[in-house]
Scaffold this motif. Structure first.
Motif, PDB file in Angstrom:
ATOM      1  N   UNK A  25       3.792   5.659  -5.782  1.00 57.17           N
ATOM      2  CA  UNK A  25       3.634   5.560  -7.172  1.00 57.17           C
ATOM      3  C   UNK A  25       2.612   6.674  -7.619  1.00 57.17           C
ATOM      4  N   UNK A  26       1.554   6.679  -7.022  1.00 52.81           N
ATOM      5  CA  UNK A  26       0.340   7.468  -7.226  1.00 52.81           C
ATOM      6  C   UNK A  26       0.779   8.985  -7.222  1.00 52.81           C
ATOM      7  N   UNK A  27       1.532   9.304  -6.053  1.00 51.17           N
ATOM      8  CA  UNK A  27       1.960  10.506  -5.800  1.00 51.17           C
ATOM      9  C   UNK A  27       3.093  11.079  -6.516  1.00 51.17           C
ATOM     10  N   UNK A  28       3.773  10.347  -7.262  1.00 55.59           N
ATOM     11  CA  UNK A  28       4.680  10.431  -7.998  1.00 55.59           C
ATOM     12  C   UNK A  28       4.233  10.876  -9.441  1.00 55.59           C
TER      13      UNK A  28
ATOM     14  N   UNK B  68       0.751  -1.247   0.003  1.00 59.99           N
ATOM     15  CA  UNK B  68      -0.075   0.012   0.159  1.00 59.99           C
ATOM     16  C   UNK B  68       0.931   1.283   0.049  1.00 59.99           C
ATOM     17  N   UNK B  69       1.934   1.226   0.694  1.00 58.68           N
ATOM     18  CA  UNK B  69       2.896   2.345   0.948  1.00 58.68           C
ATOM     19  C   UNK B  69       3.559   2.815  -0.545  1.00 58.68           C
ATOM     20  N   UNK B  70       3.939   1.753  -1.224  1.00 56.04           N
ATOM     21  CA  UNK B  70       4.485   1.675  -2.607  1.00 56.04           C
ATOM     22  C   UNK B  70       3.585   2.109  -3.443  1.00 56.04           C
TER      23      UNK B  70
END
Length: 269
Positions: free
Chosen positions: A216-219, A210-212
């Motif tokens: 990725x969504x934020x990037x 979930x953290x990754x």
């Protein structure tokens, strides 16, 4: 997970809330230096009064501070036992078989406990009264002179801001995963040691995934908005240094310098 309060901002209108975030970081840094000087119980008493005054002015509930200290109790207990049974300074107070407990060990153990409580309390006050965005601006402002040496100040401040911002979200995600795993039969409180390890693994792996995924969504979101850390940008909010900040800094310096001087006086005696 409900006991984790670090990184959670509590809205308020107290005096501590209104202080400049750069001042809060500088005062915390000064406090961290002074708390590690051995000024005896008198010196730690002065620092404790300072921290208590900050807590009262911030109007942060005592229960919130205790929740921040509670997760660290195990580490405190481990360090205390480590010192008590391995330090051989001072007079022998108690003998248990081949183990001797010395007065110096108990004294140093008390100092360690007091230091950790004071540090955790003041850090909790700072994070609870300062928005993550303000912390980012403060860090970038304090590290501004290093830009001349091509130090990535903005990038570092942005990473710290994102980390602080996502701590509460990751804790909420961990609670959601724990409830989902508990509904499938996982028990995080009882069972043998290996069963607890398996339960923790069933929590950590989904949490990492979930953290990754969030990273990725934020990037992708930042890239779609053409975010460029090297670009020159204006700011909607500009930090301002007030007279109250100057007075607070002077008081903090006087207290810290007094504690440091007390430690040198005790060392000479």
């Amino acid at each position: 997970m409900d006991n984790m309060t670090f990184g959670k901002y509590i809205p308020g209108n107290s005096l501590i809330h209104k202080l400049d975030p750069r001042l809060k970081i500088v005062v915390l840094f000064i406090f961290l230096i002074s708390v590690f000087f051995d000024a005896g119980f008198l010196g730690y008493g002065v620092l404790a009064i300072f921290v208590l005054l900050c807590a009262l002015l911030s109007k942060i509930r005592l229960a919130h501070i205790l929740k921040a200290i509670k997760p660290m109790l195990f580490m405190m207990l481990f360090l205390m036992l480590f010192n008590i049974f391995l330090m051989n300074t001072g007079e022998v107070l108690l003998t248990i078989g081949n183990i001797k407990i010395y007065s110096g060990a108990l004294l140093q153990t008390a100092y360690i406990f007091i230091r950790l409580v004071l540090i955790i309390t003041l850090t909790t006050i700072m994070t609870s009264t300062t928005k993550p965005l303000d912390l980012t601006l403060a860090i970038e402002g304090l590290l501004g002179p290093f830009k001349r040496f091509h130090f990535p100040v903005h990038e570092l401040a942005m990473m710290i801001s994102i980390a602080l911002r996502f701590i509460p979200d990751l804790l909420d995600e961990a609670k959601r995963i724990m409830k989902a795993q508990a509904s499938r039969g996982a028990d995080f409180n009882e069972g043998t040691f290996m069963e607890k390890i398996r339960s923790i693994v069933s929590l950590i792996i989904p949490l990492f995934i979930s953290a990754f995924q969030r990273a990725e969504d934020l990037a992708n979101a930042m890239e779609s908005r053409n975010y460029n850390p090297e670009a020159t940008r204006t700011r909607y909010k500009v930090l301002s240094w007030t007279t109250a900040d100057t007075i607070s800094l002077i008081v903090s310096l006087i207290i810290s310098c007094g504690v440091i001087i007390m430690s040198f006086v005790l060392w000479q005696e």
